[in-house]
Structure formats: C-alpha cells, structure tokens
Design an enzyme around this catalytic site. Sequence first.
Site, short mmCIF file in Angstrom:
data_model
loop_
_atom_site.label_atom_id
_atom_site.label_comp_id
_atom_site.label_asym_id
_atom_site.label_seq_id
_atom_site.Cartn_x
_atom_site.Cartn_y
_atom_site.Cartn_z
N ASN A 181 0.81 -1.23 0.00
CA ASN A 181 0.00 0.00 0.00
C ASN A 181 0.84 1.28 0.00
O ASN A 181 0.37 2.33 -0.40
CB ASN A 181 -1.02 -0.01 1.15
CG ASN A 181 -0.38 -0.01 2.51
OD1 ASN A 181 0.79 -0.36 2.65
ND2 ASN A 181 -1.12 0.39 3.52
N GLU A 214 5.32 -3.33 12.29
CA GLU A 214 4.31 -2.28 12.06
C GLU A 214 3.11 -3.00 11.46
O GLU A 214 3.12 -3.36 10.27
CB GLU A 214 4.85 -1.22 11.09
CG GLU A 214 6.01 -0.40 11.64
CD GLU A 214 5.59 0.58 12.73
OE1 GLU A 214 4.38 0.81 12.92
OE2 GLU A 214 6.48 1.10 13.42
N CYS A 227 -2.83 1.85 6.76
CA CYS A 227 -2.98 1.26 8.08
C CYS A 227 -3.50 2.27 9.10
O CYS A 227 -4.04 1.89 10.12
CB CYS A 227 -1.65 0.71 8.54
SG CYS A 227 -0.36 1.94 8.47
N GLU A 257 9.07 3.77 14.10
CA GLU A 257 9.78 4.19 12.89
C GLU A 257 9.72 5.71 12.79
O GLU A 257 8.81 6.35 13.33
CB GLU A 257 9.16 3.52 11.66
CG GLU A 257 9.41 2.02 11.71
CD GLU A 257 9.01 1.25 10.46
OE1 GLU A 257 8.15 1.72 9.70
OE2 GLU A 257 9.58 0.17 10.25
P1 NAD Z 1 0.51 -8.91 4.27
O1 NAD Z 1 0.81 -9.24 5.67
O2 NAD Z 1 -0.35 -9.84 3.50
O3 NAD Z 1 1.86 -8.77 3.42
C1 NAD Z 1 2.90 -7.91 3.81
C2 NAD Z 1 4.21 -8.48 3.32
O4 NAD Z 1 4.42 -9.72 3.97
C3 NAD Z 1 4.25 -8.77 1.82
O5 NAD Z 1 5.53 -8.47 1.34
C4 NAD Z 1 4.02 -10.27 1.76
O6 NAD Z 1 4.57 -10.89 0.63
C5 NAD Z 1 4.78 -10.69 3.00
N1 NAD Z 1 4.45 -12.02 3.49
C6 NAD Z 1 3.25 -12.64 3.57
N2 NAD Z 1 3.42 -13.89 4.05
C7 NAD Z 1 4.75 -14.06 4.29
C8 NAD Z 1 5.56 -15.13 4.77
N3 NAD Z 1 5.06 -16.30 5.12
N4 NAD Z 1 6.90 -14.92 4.87
C9 NAD Z 1 7.45 -13.74 4.51
N5 NAD Z 1 6.74 -12.70 4.03
C10 NAD Z 1 5.41 -12.86 3.94
O7 NAD Z 1 -0.08 -7.44 4.31
P2 NAD Z 1 -0.59 -6.57 3.08
O8 NAD Z 1 -1.94 -7.07 2.67
O9 NAD Z 1 0.47 -6.48 2.03
O10 NAD Z 1 -0.70 -5.12 3.75
C11 NAD Z 1 -1.84 -4.71 4.41
C12 NAD Z 1 -1.66 -4.78 5.91
O11 NAD Z 1 -0.49 -4.06 6.27
C13 NAD Z 1 -2.78 -4.12 6.65
O12 NAD Z 1 -3.15 -4.91 7.76
C14 NAD Z 1 -2.19 -2.80 7.12
O13 NAD Z 1 -2.81 -2.25 8.26
C15 NAD Z 1 -0.79 -3.18 7.35
N6 NAD Z 1 0.09 -2.00 7.28
C16 NAD Z 1 0.64 -1.55 8.45
C17 NAD Z 1 1.44 -0.42 8.43
C18 NAD Z 1 2.05 0.11 9.71
O14 NAD Z 1 2.93 0.95 9.62
N7 NAD Z 1 1.63 -0.34 10.88
C19 NAD Z 1 1.70 0.24 7.22
C20 NAD Z 1 1.13 -0.26 6.05
C21 NAD Z 1 0.34 -1.40 6.10
#
Ligand code: NAD
Length: 508
Positions: A178, A279, A313, A486
């Site tokens: 995102n 995060e 997020c 961060e």
């Molecule tokens: P996601 O957890 O599906 O994926 C995030 C990353 O993790 C991707 O690169 C994905 O390929 C990787 N991933 C997934 N499974 C993995 C595994 N088994 N091993 C290693 N890597 C793996 O999340 P998303 O759908 O890409 O993002 C949306 C989520 O992120 C929402 O919940 C949002 O709130 C959160 N988010 C949080 C912040 C913050 O700063 N707190 C910022 C942006 C997004």
Amino acid sequence: MSSLRFLRSRCSLRLPAAMLRHYSLDASHPLLRTQGYVNGRWLPAASQFPVLDPATGEEIARVSDCGPEEAKQAVDAAYEAFHSWKRNSAKERSIVLRKWFELMMLHKEELAELITYECGKPMSESLGEVSYSASFLEWFSEEARRVYGDVVPSPAKDRKILLLKQPVGVASIITPWNFPSAMITRKVAAALAAGCTVVVKPAEDTPLSALALAELAEKAGVPPGVFNVVPCSREKTPAVGEVLCTDPLVAKISFTGSTATGKLLLKMAADTVKKASMELGGHAPFIVFDSADVDKAVSGAMASKFRNSGQTCVCSNRFLVQSGVHDAFVDKLGRAMDAELRLGHGSEPGTTQGPLINTRAAEKVVHQISDAVSRGAKVLKGGKRLDGSFMEPTLLVGVTTEMICTKEETFGPLLPVIRFNTEEEALAIANASNVGLAGYFFSQDVSQIWRVTEALEVGMVGVNEGLLSTPEAAFGGVKQSGLGLEGSKYGIDEYLEVKYMCFGGLKP
Ligand code: NAD
C-alpha cells in the site's frame, strides 16, 4: 443497469472501464527494472512473475521470481558488506543517504508513475508518497550523525562506564503493497544510517518501486551488498520469508503488513532470537464530539478515510459521532463525498479514488457492507462493487458494534458511522479492540482533548487532524499493532544495540 453505467452515473468516472485498458506503463520507462538486485548486480531468476495494474488487470511487467537461493545469496552479500559499511564514518553514510534522497526528488515523477501503475493510487498521492518516502532518507541522513552513547558516573574510582551504540547487523525488511516506496525507506534509511545492511523483500503486487529504489541507491553510491532486493511471487514468499527470518546471519527483522503475517514472522525469528520491529494492522477510531468544529471534522474524515481508497494502516475505520452533531456531520460528509471523490485510473488527472489492490480486497468490503445492512445499517452513499476491483466510496449510518466493519480492519472506502451519547461510551467502543495504531478525534474542549488523548489505547493520536504521518514524529502502534517505532529520533534505535564498556584498572 450494468455495473459500468452505474459507475459512470454515480461516481464521476470520466472514462468507461474498457478505455482504462489504454493506460499502460511505458516499457522504456527510465526506472523500470525487472530483476532482483543482489550485491550490486541485477540478478536474473529461473522464472518471472507478472505485475498487474490493479485498475485494468493488465500485466505491466514481468519480474524475476527470486527463491530461497537468491535470498540466501542476498543475506550472505549483506553480511559481507556489513563489515565495511559499519566502518564508514557516520558522516560518510550520511552523505550517501543524502545523495539518494536528492536522486529520488530528481526522479519524483517517474517514481510516482511506477507507484500509480503497480498500486493503483492517484498520481497526486503517488507524488506525495515519493516525497514522504524520500523524506526518510533525508531525515536519517541527518540522524546518522547524532547516534550518541553515554558516559555514566561510575561508583568505583578505578573504573569508567561507557555505553556505546553499535549497528545490529544484517536486517531483513519485509514490506506491504500500500506504500510500495515509503514503507521501504522508513526502515532502510534508519538501518543504513545506523551502519546496518539490508535485504528487502517487497510485496509481490508492487516490486517495481523497490527495484527503482535500488537503481537510485547504486547511483547514489550505496556500495554493493548494502541494499539488496529480492522480489518474489506469492508462491515463493513463504520459502523466501523463511530464509530472511531464520538465517543465523540475519540479526534483525523489520516487517510492515498484516498482524497475522507479523505473528508468523515473529515465530520464525524466535528460534534464533532476532531483534524484531513490527508495524502491523490498525482499526482506527475517528470520534466527533458535540464540541467539535463539524466542518473541520468532515475535512479530517475525508482525508483520513479516502486516501489510497481507504487502504492505509492509519485510515479511520470506525466513525463515532456524538448525538448532538451526528445529523449535521453525516449530511456534510455526504455532500463532501459527492463533491470531492472521483473514481478512475490513477494516472487520469482529477482521479481521487483508484481501484483496490485486487478483487479479493473489494469482495472483503462488499462482505462488510452486506453484513452491516443485514443487521440494520443504512447505506447513504455508494455500497456497490464496480468493474474489477473498483469500489464505490460508501457511507453507512445506524452502525452498531455487532457489525463486522466495527470489529475488523476494512482496508477500503467504507465509512461506517456509529452514534453515541457520552464520552465514556465513545472511549469504551474505541478501545474495544486488540489493535491500537492510530486514533483521531475532533473536539474544541481543552480538558476533553487531554482526557481523550490519554485514554485512547493507540500509538498515534490526531487531534482535530486527519493526517499525521511525518518523518519527524514517531510512528508505531500499541497492543497487536506492533513492536517498535519508525521515523523520529527513536527510529534509528531499532537498528542499534547498546554495548556496556567497563574501563577498569585506572589509577585514581
Ligand atoms: P501482508 O501481511 O499480506 O503482506 C505484507 C508483506 O508480507 C508482503 O511483502 C508479503 O509478501 C509478506 N508475506 C506474507 N506472508 C509471508 C511469509 N510467510 N513470509 C514472509 N513474508 C510474507 O499485508 P498486506 O496485505 O500487504 O498489507 C496490508 C496490511 O499491512 C494491513 O493490515 C495494514 O494495516 C498493514 N500495514 C501496516 C502499516 C504500519 O505501519 N503499521 C503500514 C502499512 C500497512
């Protein structure tokens, strides 16, 4: 009525969906790179995976599908490079980061195009993301020179006590789609400033921004092995993730993404006791009290809810509005949605709402809407899924805490309004969540502002403000929204450890 005509009549989409297919990323784009980047070299892989434009579903690039072997190569390269990178003076590291920042600003437009095409957000927001992303390189190029240790008064006359700060080592960086650029620099800038080296695994939907960052890093003088990128498909993600979270040469993992994935990675990292920053997901409350300036609250709600089509997020997820201003707020908000929101391809001037990242994301929003309606909520605006992964911005009233949209993160353009009567009631609803990233409220009552700020169980509070991210401030959540911070002066600490030096044998 077909979904396409519906789209045009209700949401000011200027182009029919079929015409969206005319948008495509130019194959000669100056920053389009499609191979992994390891040890200063572009790395081919045995296979590629497609990157799709979420607005059209069309393939815009094919990218090397790195596997565990490439991930291991990257970790080894980062480990090797760590020994020389950490020996650079803080000023030398600062100069490289500053140069990288300048190159990002020089290539702002091209970087923004990549974001718009792979992630779907409007160009205006992509340009904003590039500036935000670059600002972390700028900020941490400055912070690199301010990593101070301590000289502590000793209880013994023959000893001196010193606390030294040292980089932790190789950091694995795993990021979401995102903010395909900013979520990388927010971590990497701090890591490199501290003297660490990194292996980045970008989200499978958005590898192009990460690879463009590698191109500019090289031009800025980041030495081989210091910044590595291993893009991979969803299928290869678990195997690559396992290397990045378990290899003994990795000292630290830093992840941004969903809470579910964060827990999985933390478990993997536990066996080798790695440091971890997380995060994770949010479920931000947005509270409008009777004392609020309703017009300001409406502007704050628009900014906080509809940025990136609701896919941030820190997007507000639950709107709690006090009875005295409820009807005025809802009425003005509905008008603002009609006047300000326009769906379309992100590269079309005037678009404010791009598609969601994929059709699964749109289906999740539809599910939350139908659940709410089946339990008595009323749709005042939108409510429908359109072509592909486009979703109508939706305003729901009569929402109650039994409905799924008030229990789960939506990650889409759904604005559910819960009416409440007292401050205690609002706080109880706002805090009834196992996550706590951001929270917002609007009030003109100074005592209430302090009470509510202190009582909200979140890591970041916007008071009369719907947008709060900036590199100068600390970004992070409480509860299951994460670990660590961060940005700010604290962000660099995540990549440092404190070594106690006891300097003895001195003649008093
Ligand atoms: P996601 O957890 O599906 O994926 C995030 C990353 O993790 C991707 O690169 C994905 O390929 C990787 N991933 C997934 N499974 C993995 C595994 N088994 N091993 C290693 N890597 C793996 O999340 P998303 O759908 O890409 O993002 C949306 C989520 O992120 C929402 O919940 C949002 O709130 C959160 N988010 C949080 C912040 C913050 O700063 N707190 C910022 C942006 C997004």
